[in-house]
Scaffold this active site. Structure first.
Site, PDB file in Angstrom:
ATOM      1  N   GLU A  27       9.334   9.516   9.251  1.00 52.76           N
ATOM      2  CA  GLU A  27       8.033  10.142   9.547  1.00 52.76           C
ATOM      3  C   GLU A  27       6.876   9.171   9.385  1.00 52.76           C
ATOM      4  OE1 GLU A  27       6.172  12.461  11.256  1.00 52.76           O
ATOM      5  OE2 GLU A  27       7.535  13.931  10.362  1.00 52.76           O
ATOM      6  N   LYS A  38       5.719   2.911  18.233  1.00 56.78           N
ATOM      7  CA  LYS A  38       5.669   4.323  17.841  1.00 56.78           C
ATOM      8  C   LYS A  38       5.993   5.221  19.030  1.00 56.78           C
ATOM      9  CE  LYS A  38       2.189   3.081  14.402  1.00 56.78           C
ATOM     10  NZ  LYS A  38       0.761   2.914  14.129  1.00 56.78           N
ATOM     11  N   GLY A  85       1.225   7.575  10.816  1.00 56.43           N
ATOM     12  CA  GLY A  85       0.905   7.724   9.392  1.00 56.43           C
ATOM     13  C   GLY A  85       1.172   9.110   8.833  1.00 56.43           C
ATOM     14  N   LYS A 102       8.342   1.005  11.879  1.00 54.06           N
ATOM     15  CA  LYS A 102       8.419   1.307  13.321  1.00 54.06           C
ATOM     16  C   LYS A 102       9.055   0.172  14.107  1.00 54.06           C
ATOM     17  CE  LYS A 102       4.867   1.261  11.601  1.00 54.06           C
ATOM     18  NZ  LYS A 102       3.663   1.557  10.891  1.00 54.06           N
ATOM     19  N   THR A 128       0.821  -1.218   0.000  1.00 46.23           N
ATOM     20  CA  THR A 128       0.000   0.000   0.000  1.00 46.23           C
ATOM     21  C   THR A 128       0.853   1.265   0.000  1.00 46.23           C
ATOM     22  OG1 THR A 128      -1.583  -1.250   1.288  1.00 46.23           O
ATOM     23  CG2 THR A 128      -1.885   1.119   1.243  1.00 46.23           C
ATOM     24  N   VAL A 129       1.843   1.312   0.876  1.00 41.37           N
ATOM     25  CA  VAL A 129       2.628   2.544   1.017  1.00 41.37           C
ATOM     26  C   VAL A 129       3.563   2.741  -0.170  1.00 41.37           C
ATOM     27  CG1 VAL A 129       4.113   3.875   2.551  1.00 41.37           C
ATOM     28  CG2 VAL A 129       2.527   2.208   3.526  1.00 41.37           C
TER      29      VAL A 129
END
Ligand code: HSE
Length: 429
Positions: free
Chosen positions: A132, A208, A137, A108, A15-16
């Site tokens: 980031e 995170k 997200g 992460k 997806t990313v």
């Protein structure tokens, strides 16, 4: 435009990764205008070359092996979007840094477990690691903490940083559904990680928080010291009782430096329903940053998904393209202190719910146990008597978790407990 392009190699086309390809394609002119140089993708790597991703990878060189991709001579930045704390993601990140590439990652787990050694490797090679996209997200919280708040002594960092958990908790509350029912629905919608414990066990959000704590307090990443508790045992009864008292239950991360050491907790908490955190609905994330000069800042946005996470990746890429470089955790890795974990959390009120055997003196026995542990009762509420048991709810004055645990153990010996007590911290947010 006279400057050389910034050349990216992207490992991981889920997806990313696909979102990142789309932004680079869609905004080529805008990115080049802002960075003063073109942003180009040179090569990619993924598990399956032939999968239909809805976006062409024909223009890019292909590598089966992400480590080979990381070492290519025609890259400036290795974009790691594979995931996993160790294994190929870490091997390829190390290879990229050693080969003199900067790294942008959304990983992460890798940084929460291996962040210190990777930050040191980056420094040895004069490279940067940017992440980031790894935290909350699309919310630019790493930038806010590292850059915008660089003049502050950060006093506390909080966050709801797992959208899946917040989706489950808010649907339970809004629709009166059980945890299991909403968990199944979330699973069907594809919200849950391949290993759902990462989400509902608080691990993903804990990773995170550990990264934010490192930037905020200048301590080495110490995920293993985190107090971690998931949402699996939250019941609709607790959600409804909390709501009746003006609270909502959130999987809340809190990190603060105390005289006893670094406190890092990711656990279900009651927060005031009217607070920004209390109002957070659905799969949205929120981070709350507090500094001595700035006061409190609240950042809210999508914590996952193609666009938001790719947006965060591209923010990092753009910084590198512009020549803006900060150390991985906002200060040199060699300057990060060993983390001393606080053994106890700052005292807080607690929500205690239990069911008592409905007989004379039962309540008195419980009140005595609390009193003997030095726990003072602020409020008490008895509701919904059943055939032979009586649900009862206490809100305590500030106390510590050890006293709560000791009192829960002692309550078991009173012979008046009809169902296991529940204790949830009430956080002052
Ligand atoms: N699974 C996470 C969430 C997103 O539900 O927020 C990736 O960290």
């Amino acid at each position: 435009m006279t400057q050389a392009p910034l050349r990216l190699g992207i490992a991981g086309l889920g997806t990313v990764g696909v979102g990142t390809l789309r932004i680079v394609n869609r905004h080529a002119e805008l990115l080049a205008a802002r960075a003063g140089r073109p942003i180009e993708i040179t090569a990619v790597s993924a598990r399956n070359r032939d999968k239909d991703r809805g976006v062409s990878i024909q223009p890019f060189a292909w590598e089966d092996d992400p480590v080979a991709l990381a070492r290519r001579d025609d890259l400036d930045v290795f974009v790691e979007l594979m995931g996993g704390a160790d294994g190929p993601a870490k091997a390829a990140t190390e290879a990229a840094l050693s080969a003199g590439k900067d790294v942008v990652t959304a990983n992460k787990a890798m940084l929460a477990i291996n962040g210190q050694s990777l930050a040191e490797l980056a420094e040895e090679n004069g490279r940067v690691i940017r992440f980031e996209a790894a935290v909350a997200g699309g919310i630019p919280v790493i930038k806010a903490l590292t850059e915008g708040l660089a003049g502050n002594q950060v006093t506390r960092v909080m966050g709801v940083m797992n959208g899946t958990c917040n989706y489950i908790l808010t649907r339970m509350e809004n629709e009166g559904l059980s945890y299991d029912e909403v968990f199944d629905a979330a699973n069907q919608l594809g919200f849950l990680e391949a290993d759902p414990t990462l989400d509902v066990g608080g691990i993903d959000a804990g990773h995170k928080l550990a990264l934010l704590a490192t930037i905020a307090f200048g301590t080495k990443v110490a995920f293993s010291d985190m107090v971690l508790e998931g949402i699996e045992r939250i019941t609709i009864e607790d959600i409804e009782q909390a709501a009746d008292m003006g609270f909502r239950i959130k999987l809340l991360g809190v990190a603060q430096m105390t005289p006893r050491g670094l406190e890092q907790r990711m656990q279900p908490c009651l927060v005031p329903a009217a607070s920004p955190l209390g109002q957070l609905e659905g799969a949205t994330n929120m981070t709350v940053l507090e500094g001595d000069a700035v006061g409190q800042i609240v950042l809210r946005g999508a914590g996952a998904g193609e666009g938001p996470t790719a947006s965060a990746v591209m923010g990092d890429v753009m910084d590198i393209a512009r020549g803006f470089r900060t150390p991985t955790f906002g200060r040199p890795a060699s300057g990060l202190a060993d983390s001393v974990p606080a053994q106890t959390a700052i005292p807080a009120p607690y929500y205690l719910r239990m069911s008592l055997v409905d007989e004379p003196g039962a309540l008195a026995k419980i009140a005595t146990v609390l009193g003997e542990q030095g726990i003072s009762i602020d409020r008490m509420h008895q509701y919904g008597h059943r055939q032979d048991s009586a649900p009862v709810l206490f809100v305590t004055h500030k106390t510590d978790r050890a006293s709560i645990d000791a009192s829960l153990a002692k309550m078991g010996d009173t012979g008046v407990i009809a169902s296991a007590p529940v204790a949830i911290r009430i956080e002052d947010v």
